[in-house]
Motif scaffolding. Structure first.
Motif, PDB file in Angstrom:
ATOM      1  N   PRO A  18       0.811  -1.224   0.000  1.00  0.00           N
ATOM      2  CA  PRO A  18       0.000   0.000   0.000  1.00  0.00           C
ATOM      3  C   PRO A  18       0.844   1.275   0.000  1.00  0.00           C
ATOM      4  N   LEU A  19       2.094   1.218   0.446  1.00  0.00           N
ATOM      5  CA  LEU A  19       2.944   2.405   0.437  1.00  0.00           C
ATOM      6  C   LEU A  19       3.450   2.747  -0.966  1.00  0.00           C
ATOM      7  N   SER A  20       3.277   1.850  -1.915  1.00  0.00           N
ATOM      8  CA  SER A  20       3.690   2.111  -3.297  1.00  0.00           C
ATOM      9  C   SER A  20       2.568   2.719  -4.136  1.00  0.00           C
ATOM     10  N   LEU A  21       1.401   2.855  -3.555  1.00  0.00           N
ATOM     11  CA  LEU A  21       0.270   3.408  -4.308  1.00  0.00           C
ATOM     12  C   LEU A  21       0.463   4.888  -4.593  1.00  0.00           C
ATOM     13  N   CYS A  22       0.028   5.293  -5.768  1.00  0.00           N
ATOM     14  CA  CYS A  22      -0.020   6.695  -6.172  1.00  0.00           C
ATOM     15  C   CYS A  22      -1.478   6.976  -6.497  1.00  0.00           C
ATOM     16  N   LYS A  23      -2.170   7.634  -5.604  1.00  0.00           N
ATOM     17  CA  LYS A  23      -3.619   7.833  -5.785  1.00  0.00           C
ATOM     18  C   LYS A  23      -3.956   8.662  -7.016  1.00  0.00           C
ATOM     19  N   ALA A  24      -3.035   9.512  -7.472  1.00  0.00           N
ATOM     20  CA  ALA A  24      -3.276  10.332  -8.656  1.00  0.00           C
ATOM     21  C   ALA A  24      -2.821   9.642  -9.946  1.00  0.00           C
ATOM     22  N   CYS A  25      -2.279   8.442  -9.832  1.00  0.00           N
ATOM     23  CA  CYS A  25      -1.791   7.690 -11.004  1.00  0.00           C
ATOM     24  C   CYS A  25      -2.853   6.707 -11.474  1.00  0.00           C
ATOM     25  N   ARG A  26      -2.782   6.378 -12.752  1.00  0.00           N
ATOM     26  CA  ARG A  26      -3.582   5.296 -13.311  1.00  0.00           C
ATOM     27  C   ARG A  26      -2.656   4.430 -14.133  1.00  0.00           C
ATOM     28  N   PRO A  27      -2.344   3.219 -13.720  1.00  0.00           N
ATOM     29  CA  PRO A  27      -2.831   2.532 -12.528  1.00  0.00           C
ATOM     30  C   PRO A  27      -2.171   3.080 -11.258  1.00  0.00           C
ATOM     31  N   GLN A  28      -2.798   2.812 -10.127  1.00  0.00           N
ATOM     32  CA  GLN A  28      -2.306   3.355  -8.865  1.00  0.00           C
ATOM     33  C   GLN A  28      -1.025   2.706  -8.355  1.00  0.00           C
ATOM     34  N   PRO A  29      -0.838   1.393  -8.448  1.00  0.00           N
ATOM     35  CA  PRO A  29       0.451   0.822  -8.006  1.00  0.00           C
ATOM     36  C   PRO A  29       1.580   1.389  -8.867  1.00  0.00           C
ATOM     37  N   ASN A  30       2.672   1.820  -8.227  1.00  0.00           N
ATOM     38  CA  ASN A  30       3.740   2.470  -8.965  1.00  0.00           C
ATOM     39  C   ASN A  30       5.095   1.915  -8.542  1.00  0.00           C
ATOM     40  N   GLY A  31       5.818   1.349  -9.498  1.00  0.00           N
ATOM     41  CA  GLY A  31       7.115   0.736  -9.238  1.00  0.00           C
ATOM     42  C   GLY A  31       8.176   1.705  -8.754  1.00  0.00           C
ATOM     43  N   GLU A  32       8.005   2.986  -8.996  1.00  0.00           N
ATOM     44  CA  GLU A  32       8.951   4.005  -8.539  1.00  0.00           C
ATOM     45  C   GLU A  32       8.830   4.251  -7.038  1.00  0.00           C
ATOM     46  N   ASN A  33       7.679   3.963  -6.452  1.00  0.00           N
ATOM     47  CA  ASN A  33       7.413   4.280  -5.050  1.00  0.00           C
ATOM     48  C   ASN A  33       7.842   3.191  -4.076  1.00  0.00           C
ATOM     49  N   ALA A  34       8.568   2.207  -4.516  1.00  0.00           N
ATOM     50  CA  ALA A  34       9.033   1.131  -3.638  1.00  0.00           C
ATOM     51  C   ALA A  34      10.427   1.458  -3.102  1.00  0.00           C
ATOM     52  N   ILE A  35      10.874   0.697  -2.122  1.00  0.00           N
ATOM     53  CA  ILE A  35      12.202   0.923  -1.549  1.00  0.00           C
ATOM     54  C   ILE A  35      13.263   0.829  -2.638  1.00  0.00           C
ATOM     55  N   SER A  36      13.198  -0.207  -3.464  1.00  0.00           N
ATOM     56  CA  SER A  36      14.105  -0.319  -4.605  1.00  0.00           C
ATOM     57  C   SER A  36      13.295  -0.038  -5.865  1.00  0.00           C
ATOM     58  N   ALA A  37      13.328   1.210  -6.292  1.00  0.00           N
ATOM     59  CA  ALA A  37      12.487   1.681  -7.401  1.00  0.00           C
ATOM     60  C   ALA A  37      12.756   0.911  -8.691  1.00  0.00           C
ATOM     61  N   ARG A  38      11.687   0.712  -9.465  1.00  0.00           N
ATOM     62  CA  ARG A  38      11.780   0.112 -10.800  1.00  0.00           C
ATOM     63  C   ARG A  38      10.756   0.809 -11.689  1.00  0.00           C
ATOM     64  N   SER A  39      11.128   1.958 -12.260  1.00  0.00           N
ATOM     65  CA  SER A  39      10.209   2.702 -13.125  1.00  0.00           C
ATOM     66  C   SER A  39       9.905   1.977 -14.429  1.00  0.00           C
ATOM     67  N   ASP A  40      10.754   1.026 -14.817  1.00  0.00           N
ATOM     68  CA  ASP A  40      10.499   0.266 -16.037  1.00  0.00           C
ATOM     69  C   ASP A  40       9.228  -0.576 -15.915  1.00  0.00           C
ATOM     70  N   LEU A  41       8.774  -0.836 -14.690  1.00  0.00           N
ATOM     71  CA  LEU A  41       7.583  -1.659 -14.471  1.00  0.00           C
ATOM     72  C   LEU A  41       6.277  -0.880 -14.629  1.00  0.00           C
ATOM     73  N   ASN A  42       6.359   0.436 -14.704  1.00  0.00           N
ATOM     74  CA  ASN A  42       5.148   1.248 -14.882  1.00  0.00           C
ATOM     75  C   ASN A  42       4.745   1.250 -16.353  1.00  0.00           C
ATOM     76  N   PRO A  43       3.454   1.152 -16.635  1.00  0.00           N
ATOM     77  CA  PRO A  43       3.026   1.129 -18.036  1.00  0.00           C
ATOM     78  C   PRO A  43       3.271   2.458 -18.744  1.00  0.00           C
ATOM     79  N   ALA A  44       3.716   2.378 -19.992  1.00  0.00           N
ATOM     80  CA  ALA A  44       3.984   3.583 -20.783  1.00  0.00           C
ATOM     81  C   ALA A  44       2.722   4.393 -21.027  1.00  0.00           C
ATOM     82  N   ASN A  45       1.579   3.736 -21.097  1.00  0.00           N
ATOM     83  CA  ASN A  45       0.324   4.431 -21.376  1.00  0.00           C
ATOM     84  C   ASN A  45      -0.425   4.826 -20.105  1.00  0.00           C
ATOM     85  N   GLY A  46       0.253   4.810 -18.961  1.00  0.00           N
ATOM     86  CA  GLY A  46      -0.376   5.207 -17.704  1.00  0.00           C
ATOM     87  C   GLY A  46      -0.543   6.712 -17.619  1.00  0.00           C
TER      88      GLY A  46
END
Length: 119
Positions: A18-46
């Protein structure tokens, strides 16, 4: 969450944490918001409120861990590459970053931790 051989510094369970959620993002789970960030996991069309949360070639790329006992013995545990404990390992051939140079790098970044000693 993580075991003794899995340092917390490599933690990224963004789909369930739940700490990785971005309420203003679609989708809300965001790989950048984790302890070890992985922005490559976020969808390009988000949809993201600012660029740092969108899909990009950014994230934690290694970990080095020690303890008082290990430090006294001049030892540490290190691991290379983006985290893959809770998420798929990074792989250049399946990544969205086909235009980036990565000459000399392995295709699949799935390395086990190694123990380092200075004798």
């Amino acid at each position: 969450m993580t075991g003794p051989s899995r340092p917390t510094s490599r933690y990224n369970d963004f789909l369930h944490d739940p700490l990785s959620l971005c309420k203003a993002c679609r989708p809300q789970p965001n790989g950048e918001n984790a302890i070890s960030a992985r922005s490559d996991l976020n969808p390009a069309n988000g949809s993201y409120p600012f660029q740092a949360l969108q899909q990009r070639s950014h994230g934690g790329i290694d970990a080095k861990v020690t303890s008082m006992a290990l430090a006294k013995a001049l030892r540490l545990v290190a691991v290379s590459g983006p985290t893959w404990d809770q998420v798929p390992p990074f792989q250049w051939s399946t990544s969205p970053f086909s235009g980036l140079l990565h000459m000399g790098q392995p295709d699949l970044w799935k390395f086990s931790p190694v123990k380092v000693s200075w004798d």
